[in-house]
Design an enzyme around this catalytic site. Sequence first.
Site, PDB file in Angstrom:
ATOM      1  N   LEU A  73       0.998  -1.382   0.163  1.00 37.05           N
ATOM      2  CA  LEU A  73      -0.044   0.012  -0.098  1.00 37.05           C
ATOM      3  C   LEU A  73       1.089   1.041  -0.116  1.00 37.05           C
ATOM      4  O   LEU A  73       2.081   1.471   0.233  1.00 37.05           O
ATOM      5  CB  LEU A  73      -0.999  -0.129   1.654  1.00 37.05           C
ATOM      6  CG  LEU A  73      -2.135  -1.234   1.053  1.00 37.05           C
ATOM      7  CD1 LEU A  73      -2.752  -1.161   3.022  1.00 37.05           C
ATOM      8  CD2 LEU A  73      -2.507  -1.374  -0.110  1.00 37.05           C
ATOM      9  N   PRO A  74       0.072   2.461  -0.115  1.00 38.66           N
ATOM     10  CA  PRO A  74       1.129   3.622  -0.431  1.00 38.66           C
ATOM     11  C   PRO A  74       1.809   4.037   0.796  1.00 38.66           C
ATOM     12  O   PRO A  74       2.712   4.101   1.450  1.00 38.66           O
ATOM     13  CB  PRO A  74      -0.159   4.555  -0.592  1.00 38.66           C
ATOM     14  CG  PRO A  74      -1.050   3.978  -0.738  1.00 38.66           C
ATOM     15  CD  PRO A  74      -1.162   2.973  -0.633  1.00 38.66           C
ATOM     16  N   LYS A 180      15.044   1.152   4.181  1.00 39.71           N
ATOM     17  CA  LYS A 180      14.073   1.451   2.949  1.00 39.71           C
ATOM     18  C   LYS A 180      13.667   3.063   2.651  1.00 39.71           C
ATOM     19  O   LYS A 180      14.863   3.775   1.305  1.00 39.71           O
ATOM     20  CB  LYS A 180      12.598   1.018   2.324  1.00 39.71           C
ATOM     21  CG  LYS A 180      11.780   1.283   1.358  1.00 39.71           C
ATOM     22  CD  LYS A 180      12.363   0.943   0.196  1.00 39.71           C
ATOM     23  CE  LYS A 180      11.822   1.452  -0.660  1.00 39.71           C
ATOM     24  NZ  LYS A 180      11.543   1.503  -2.235  1.00 39.71           N
ATOM     25  N   LYS A 249       7.202  11.422  -0.264  1.00 32.33           N
ATOM     26  CA  LYS A 249       7.175  10.165   1.348  1.00 32.33           C
ATOM     27  C   LYS A 249       7.600   9.998   2.070  1.00 32.33           C
ATOM     28  O   LYS A 249       8.592   9.479   3.163  1.00 32.33           O
ATOM     29  CB  LYS A 249       5.542   9.742   1.129  1.00 32.33           C
ATOM     30  CG  LYS A 249       4.836   8.244   1.700  1.00 32.33           C
ATOM     31  CD  LYS A 249       5.640   7.123   2.229  1.00 32.33           C
ATOM     32  CE  LYS A 249       5.734   6.616   0.379  1.00 32.33           C
ATOM     33  NZ  LYS A 249       6.045   5.167   0.717  1.00 32.33           N
TER      34      LYS A 249
HETATM   35  P1  NAD Z   1       0.973   2.766  -6.353  1.00 32.51           P
HETATM   36  O1  NAD Z   1      -0.183   3.713  -5.758  1.00 32.51           O
HETATM   37  O2  NAD Z   1       0.579   2.043  -7.712  1.00 32.51           O
HETATM   38  O3  NAD Z   1      -0.745   1.515  -5.541  1.00 32.51           O
HETATM   39  C1  NAD Z   1      -1.192   1.122  -4.342  1.00 32.51           C
HETATM   40  C2  NAD Z   1      -2.495   0.272  -4.108  1.00 32.51           C
HETATM   41  O4  NAD Z   1      -3.090   0.238  -2.919  1.00 32.51           O
HETATM   42  C3  NAD Z   1      -3.254   1.109  -5.470  1.00 32.51           C
HETATM   43  O5  NAD Z   1      -3.768   0.680  -5.979  1.00 32.51           O
HETATM   44  C4  NAD Z   1      -4.453   1.679  -4.130  1.00 32.51           C
HETATM   45  O6  NAD Z   1      -6.113   1.506  -4.692  1.00 32.51           O
HETATM   46  C5  NAD Z   1      -4.374   0.632  -3.070  1.00 32.51           C
HETATM   47  N1  NAD Z   1      -4.774   1.200  -2.075  1.00 32.51           N
HETATM   48  C6  NAD Z   1      -4.382   2.346  -1.259  1.00 32.51           C
HETATM   49  N2  NAD Z   1      -4.783   2.275  -0.292  1.00 32.51           N
HETATM   50  C7  NAD Z   1      -5.762   0.882  -0.018  1.00 32.51           C
HETATM   51  C8  NAD Z   1      -6.572   0.307   1.085  1.00 32.51           C
HETATM   52  N3  NAD Z   1      -6.389   0.829   2.203  1.00 32.51           N
HETATM   53  N4  NAD Z   1      -7.587  -0.608   1.293  1.00 32.51           N
HETATM   54  C9  NAD Z   1      -6.897  -1.624  -0.333  1.00 32.51           C
HETATM   55  N5  NAD Z   1      -6.251  -1.094  -0.975  1.00 32.51           N
HETATM   56  C10 NAD Z   1      -6.377   0.142  -0.841  1.00 32.51           C
HETATM   57  O7  NAD Z   1       1.882   2.557  -5.186  1.00 32.51           O
HETATM   58  P2  NAD Z   1       3.026   1.463  -5.458  1.00 32.51           P
HETATM   59  O8  NAD Z   1       3.904   2.699  -6.412  1.00 32.51           O
HETATM   60  O9  NAD Z   1       2.944   0.012  -6.002  1.00 32.51           O
HETATM   61  O10 NAD Z   1       3.734   1.484  -4.575  1.00 32.51           O
HETATM   62  C11 NAD Z   1       3.460   0.762  -3.163  1.00 32.51           C
HETATM   63  C12 NAD Z   1       4.132   0.690  -2.389  1.00 32.51           C
HETATM   64  O11 NAD Z   1       5.228  -0.016  -2.756  1.00 32.51           O
HETATM   65  C13 NAD Z   1       4.376   2.180  -1.647  1.00 32.51           C
HETATM   66  O12 NAD Z   1       5.070   2.382  -0.096  1.00 32.51           O
HETATM   67  C14 NAD Z   1       5.665   2.925  -2.119  1.00 32.51           C
HETATM   68  O13 NAD Z   1       6.585   3.204  -1.868  1.00 32.51           O
HETATM   69  C15 NAD Z   1       6.674   1.332  -2.691  1.00 32.51           C
HETATM   70  N6  NAD Z   1       7.405   1.512  -4.250  1.00 32.51           N
HETATM   71  C16 NAD Z   1       6.903   1.250  -5.085  1.00 32.51           C
HETATM   72  C17 NAD Z   1       8.448   1.035  -6.306  1.00 32.51           C
HETATM   73  C18 NAD Z   1       7.989   1.837  -7.584  1.00 32.51           C
HETATM   74  O14 NAD Z   1       8.791   1.575  -8.187  1.00 32.51           O
HETATM   75  N7  NAD Z   1       6.539   1.816  -7.733  1.00 32.51           N
HETATM   76  C19 NAD Z   1       9.253   0.825  -5.764  1.00 32.51           C
HETATM   77  C20 NAD Z   1       9.394   0.485  -4.172  1.00 32.51           C
HETATM   78  C21 NAD Z   1       9.190   0.909  -2.952  1.00 32.51           C
END
Ligand code: NAD
Length: 304
Positions: A73-74, A180, A249
């Site tokens: 999740l975010p 991280k 964030k």
């Molecule tokens: P994203 O915004 O694409 O996906 C997050 C998903 O969570 C969305 O589909 C949203 O609808 C869902 N969501 C939000 N709140 C929710 C809840 N309460 N219940 C159910 N679903 C919910 O984000 P992302 O890029 O996939 O990143 C996810 C995590 O991984 C973050 O913490 C980010 O910092 C980390 N991350 C991202 C990357 C990247 O390259 N995108 C790399 C490493 C780490």
Amino acid sequence: MTALTPPATIAFIGLGMMGRPMASRLAGAGFTLRVFDLSQKAVSDFVGTHPTALATASAKAAAQGADALITMLPDGKAVRQAVLEGRDGAAEGLSAGALVMDMSSSNPVDTQKLARDLAAKGLALLDAPVSGGVKRAVDGSLSIMVGGAAADLERARPVFAAMGRTITLCGPAGAGHALKALNNYLSAAGVVVMCEALIVGEAFGLDPGTMIDVFNTSTGKSNATEVKGRQFVVSKSFAAGFTAALMAKDLRTAGELASHLDLDMPNLQQAAAYWTAADGTLGKGADHTEIFRYAERLAEKEGS
Ligand code: NAD
């Protein structure tokens, strides 16, 4: 404790940019998946391409009967909400002894509290954030930074091995999330300095592609110059798949960690403020590599 091997049932919450390919790796490895996301489209797209996965209507419904729960999740607030808050929290659906793995990039101090709250319900927590981006989520070569008990990591190892190549036990609860956030401080700094160097160099008449090639064979080389320079910044595709909002964030998380530890870190706090301002300027959904545009805007302002 038995290791979680296929076809163990995993509840997977959060099918965004990263969660979707990570859950896909688990399905491919033979795990049984129960999935949930606040976005119904994310859920229906996933089960559309993974017919063995079961779509569920809440975090609690996903958790029912699962051996383990993964959140992607975010941030930690969303994780706490999905796992603990309200009658639909996943913890309500899990049986005692189930393992919770938060693979999001969450705040480590909040994670320490979450670990205590889950332990009171008989549930163990591993924080297991990842690095490597969407590309490495797709090919299953993520770096996974784990916080928690070594025995729980051994239990989770087959699950992590389906998604990552490097699995590192960093310390007790919160250690993975702390590392991280600090990793992303280094990563974000690399992207910003590359962008500023490209803007200055181009203004002097240097070719951006040549600059990247020279950085990559010189001491200026970094993940930014190697992976993001030509592909996302020089090309101006700005499509790395990680938003500026999430990077901001992560930098605030690293800054808050320093403050929590009473450490004065001017560069870190400045970087957190820089990325937060950039996020506000670039607009919703902007990729983090668009920091180039923000740096260009600042450069113009300074020069005018
Ligand atoms: P994203 O915004 O694409 O996906 C997050 C998903 O969570 C969305 O589909 C949203 O609808 C869902 N969501 C939000 N709140 C929710 C809840 N309460 N219940 C159910 N679903 C919910 O984000 P992302 O890029 O996939 O990143 C996810 C995590 O991984 C973050 O913490 C980010 O910092 C980390 N991350 C991202 C990357 C990247 O390259 N995108 C790399 C490493 C780490």
